[in-house]
Design an enzyme around this catalytic site. Structure first.
Site, PDB file in Angstrom:
ATOM      1  N   THR A  62       0.786  -1.076  -0.018  1.00  0.00           N
ATOM      2  CA  THR A  62       0.017   0.203   0.086  1.00  0.00           C
ATOM      3  C   THR A  62       0.989   1.233  -0.010  1.00  0.00           C
ATOM      4  O   THR A  62       0.315   2.375   0.024  1.00  0.00           O
ATOM      5  CB  THR A  62      -1.094  -0.156   1.294  1.00  0.00           C
ATOM      6  OG1 THR A  62      -0.079  -0.088   2.542  1.00  0.00           O
ATOM      7  CG2 THR A  62      -1.906  -1.312   1.182  1.00  0.00           C
ATOM      8  N   TYR A 125       0.842   1.687  -8.142  1.00  0.00           N
ATOM      9  CA  TYR A 125       0.271   1.156  -7.070  1.00  0.00           C
ATOM     10  C   TYR A 125      -1.263   0.846  -7.586  1.00  0.00           C
ATOM     11  O   TYR A 125      -1.711  -0.163  -7.526  1.00  0.00           O
ATOM     12  CB  TYR A 125       0.151   2.083  -5.902  1.00  0.00           C
ATOM     13  CG  TYR A 125      -1.185   1.644  -4.953  1.00  0.00           C
ATOM     14  CD1 TYR A 125      -1.010   0.625  -4.287  1.00  0.00           C
ATOM     15  CD2 TYR A 125      -2.267   2.623  -4.786  1.00  0.00           C
ATOM     16  CE1 TYR A 125      -2.049   0.420  -3.289  1.00  0.00           C
ATOM     17  CE2 TYR A 125      -3.398   2.324  -3.933  1.00  0.00           C
ATOM     18  CZ  TYR A 125      -3.237   1.056  -3.198  1.00  0.00           C
ATOM     19  OH  TYR A 125      -4.412   0.834  -2.289  1.00  0.00           O
TER      20      TYR A 125
HETATM   21  N1  LIG Z   1      -5.331   2.832   3.136  1.00  0.00           N
HETATM   22  C1  LIG Z   1      -6.187   3.441   2.306  1.00  0.00           C
HETATM   23  O1  LIG Z   1      -6.327   4.613   2.130  1.00  0.00           O
HETATM   24  C2  LIG Z   1      -6.900   2.467   1.380  1.00  0.00           C
HETATM   25  C3  LIG Z   1      -7.736   3.342   0.423  1.00  0.00           C
HETATM   26  C4  LIG Z   1      -8.429   2.487  -0.446  1.00  0.00           C
HETATM   27  C5  LIG Z   1      -8.045   1.069  -0.686  1.00  0.00           C
HETATM   28  N2  LIG Z   1      -6.979   0.536   0.243  1.00  0.00           N
HETATM   29  C6  LIG Z   1      -7.000  -1.033   0.241  1.00  0.00           C
HETATM   30  O2  LIG Z   1      -7.582  -1.609   1.497  1.00  0.00           O
HETATM   31  C7  LIG Z   1      -6.724  -2.804   1.558  1.00  0.00           C
HETATM   32  C8  LIG Z   1      -6.205  -2.831   3.081  1.00  0.00           C
HETATM   33  O3  LIG Z   1      -5.370  -1.513   2.980  1.00  0.00           O
HETATM   34  P1  LIG Z   1      -4.727  -1.030   4.604  1.00  0.00           P
HETATM   35  O4  LIG Z   1      -5.025   0.424   4.582  1.00  0.00           O
HETATM   36  O5  LIG Z   1      -5.289  -1.973   5.680  1.00  0.00           O
HETATM   37  O6  LIG Z   1      -3.166  -1.387   4.332  1.00  0.00           O
HETATM   38  P2  LIG Z   1      -2.132  -1.548   5.218  1.00  0.00           P
HETATM   39  O7  LIG Z   1      -2.496  -0.980   6.788  1.00  0.00           O
HETATM   40  O8  LIG Z   1      -0.826  -1.282   4.771  1.00  0.00           O
HETATM   41  O9  LIG Z   1      -2.398  -3.169   5.813  1.00  0.00           O
HETATM   42  C9  LIG Z   1      -2.033  -4.158   4.633  1.00  0.00           C
HETATM   43  C10 LIG Z   1      -1.356  -5.321   5.275  1.00  0.00           C
HETATM   44  O10 LIG Z   1      -0.768  -5.992   4.190  1.00  0.00           O
HETATM   45  C11 LIG Z   1       0.247  -6.747   4.683  1.00  0.00           C
HETATM   46  N3  LIG Z   1       1.303  -7.364   3.811  1.00  0.00           N
HETATM   47  C12 LIG Z   1       1.962  -6.740   2.978  1.00  0.00           C
HETATM   48  N4  LIG Z   1       2.785  -7.631   2.029  1.00  0.00           N
HETATM   49  C13 LIG Z   1       2.096  -8.882   2.543  1.00  0.00           C
HETATM   50  C14 LIG Z   1       2.363 -10.151   2.174  1.00  0.00           C
HETATM   51  N5  LIG Z   1       3.332 -10.409   1.213  1.00  0.00           N
HETATM   52  N6  LIG Z   1       1.607 -11.060   2.537  1.00  0.00           N
HETATM   53  C15 LIG Z   1       0.789 -10.889   3.768  1.00  0.00           C
HETATM   54  N7  LIG Z   1       0.443  -9.733   4.095  1.00  0.00           N
HETATM   55  C16 LIG Z   1       1.302  -8.779   3.504  1.00  0.00           C
HETATM   56  C17 LIG Z   1       1.123  -5.593   5.505  1.00  0.00           C
HETATM   57  O11 LIG Z   1       2.079  -5.895   6.187  1.00  0.00           O
HETATM   58  P3  LIG Z   1       3.280  -5.201   6.728  1.00  0.00           P
HETATM   59  O12 LIG Z   1       2.947  -3.988   7.260  1.00  0.00           O
HETATM   60  O13 LIG Z   1       4.360  -5.911   7.460  1.00  0.00           O
HETATM   61  O14 LIG Z   1       3.983  -4.943   5.320  1.00  0.00           O
HETATM   62  C18 LIG Z   1      -0.210  -4.970   6.247  1.00  0.00           C
HETATM   63  O15 LIG Z   1      -0.191  -5.589   7.590  1.00  0.00           O
HETATM   64  C19 LIG Z   1      -5.717  -2.779   0.442  1.00  0.00           C
HETATM   65  O16 LIG Z   1      -6.207  -3.722  -0.514  1.00  0.00           O
HETATM   66  C20 LIG Z   1      -5.626  -1.313   0.067  1.00  0.00           C
HETATM   67  O17 LIG Z   1      -5.420  -1.244  -1.446  1.00  0.00           O
HETATM   68  C21 LIG Z   1      -6.781   1.155   1.348  1.00  0.00           C
END
Ligand SMILES: NC(=O)c1ccc[n+]([C@@H]2O[C@H](COP(=O)([O-])OP(=O)(O)OC[C@H]3O[C@@H](n4cnc5c(N)ncnc54)[C@H](OP(=O)(O)O)[C@@H]3O)[C@@H](O)[C@H]2O)c1
Length: 280
Positions: A62, A125
């Site tokens: 992300t 991304y």
């Molecule tokens: N945040 C936003 O504003 C936003 C907006 C629109 C859509 N989204 C979508 O919402 C979803 C969740 O995002 P989020 O905001 O919760 O992001 P996040 O806090 O970065 O969470 C993503 C998680 O995935 C883990 N991860 C990364 N690589 C991995 C791997 N190879 N295997 C297993 N786990 C892995 C990360 O671990 P590490 O931290 O250890 O890398 C992190 O805990 C994503 O699909 C994102 O595209 C987010």
């Protein structure tokens, strides 16, 4: 329902684990340390062992700006990791829920994006998240895609945290005012996702808090709600100069999801008020 959550320690993953648990589901939560979605053998073994009916696949790369330099890593997690999850889910008959993003759009529209509008990402991304959507759609498993935007909540690092931290460190902050989207509390999104699962929905949905705001308007709301002493000044995307291009307008139309949920999403300002009054 037995629900497996990938990326369970992330911003959204932790909210989904909490919500699904509160609803009485049998939740199997896997942070990255316990399940690396880029390892197909590990994913396959884990899904066969846990036998979930639903996989809420919150694991994702992300880091929007870093992805411009690390597009291979972004693809490896967001496309290949999603393919691994989808193929393993297809084998055991599980439904995959894939959170996706407003960044699959180019942001040149003048009205809110609907789920079947044309995608055209402008960042590495966004390209990698769209590739994840595409591999899921042809994987043969049952799926729900939930595009959302501008997330904040407990258990992660987000824009609301940046504003709160900036108020402690200095008296001023420049904020971009020419990008408009839907700020969304994970406390609104996670229940919406679990509602879609419980309703047996399939297909592509948009789900975010209601209304729209610029980053500057969101920062102003945080300052007001939290009573911060922080002077905000407007800047432009161009002047800010972030490595990744972002859609200037990425408001999502949630009507399709609201039809399934039987309710309207909460106005973003109301969600922010609830979140900050629970947190501060
Ligand atoms: N945040 C936003 O504003 C936003 C907006 C629109 C859509 N989204 C979508 O919402 C979803 C969740 O995002 P989020 O905001 O919760 O992001 P996040 O806090 O970065 O969470 C993503 C998680 O995935 C883990 N991860 C990364 N690589 C991995 C791997 N190879 N295997 C297993 N786990 C892995 C990360 O671990 P590490 O931290 O250890 O890398 C992190 O805990 C994503 O699909 C994102 O595209 C987010």
């Amino acid at each position: 329902m037995r629900i497996l959550v990938t990326g369970a320690a992330g911003l959204l993953g932790s909210a989904v684990v909490r919500t699904a648990g509160e609803r009485g589901h049998d939740v199997r939560a896997f942070p990255r340390s316990a399940l690396d979605v880029t390892d197909p053998g590990q994913v396959d073994r884990r899904l066969r062992a846990e036998k979930p009916e639903v996989v809420i696949h919150c694991a994702a790369y992300t880091a929007v700006d870093r992805a411009e330099e690390e597009s291979d890593q972004a693809m490896s997690v967001n496309r290949d990791g999603t393919r691994n999850v989808a193929m393993a889910a297809a084998e055991i008959g599980a439904t995959v829920v894939y959170p996706s993003t407003d960044f699959v759009f180019n942001g040149r529209a003048g009205t809110p994006y609907r789920p079947d509008d044309e995608t055209s990402p402008v960042s590495a991304y966004g390209v990698s998240k769209l590739a994840g959507e595409q591999v899921l759609a042809v994987s043969g498993c049952s799926w729900i895609m939930v595009r959302t935007s501008w997330l904040y909540g407990p258990g992660g690092w987000d824009f609301v945290d940046v504003v709160l931290e900036q108020a402690e460190r200095s008296g001023g902050m420049s904020v971009v005012d020419d990008q408009v989207g839907c700020p969304t509390w994970t406390g609104s999104l996670a229940p919406g996702i679990v509602d879609l699962v419980e309703a047996g929905a399939t297909g592509t949905y948009h789900l975010c808090d209601a209304g729209q705001a610029s980053w500057l308007a969101l920062a102003q709301a945080v300052v007001e709600e939290a009573g911060l002493d922080l002077e905000l000044t407007a800047t432009s995307t161009l002047a800010w100069g972030a490595p990744a291009q972002r859609p200037p307008y990425s408001v999502l139309d949630c009507e399709k999801a609201e039809g399934i949920l039987g309710r309207d999403m909460t106005p973003w300002r109301e969600s922010l008020h609830t979140y900050l009054s629970e947190t501060l």
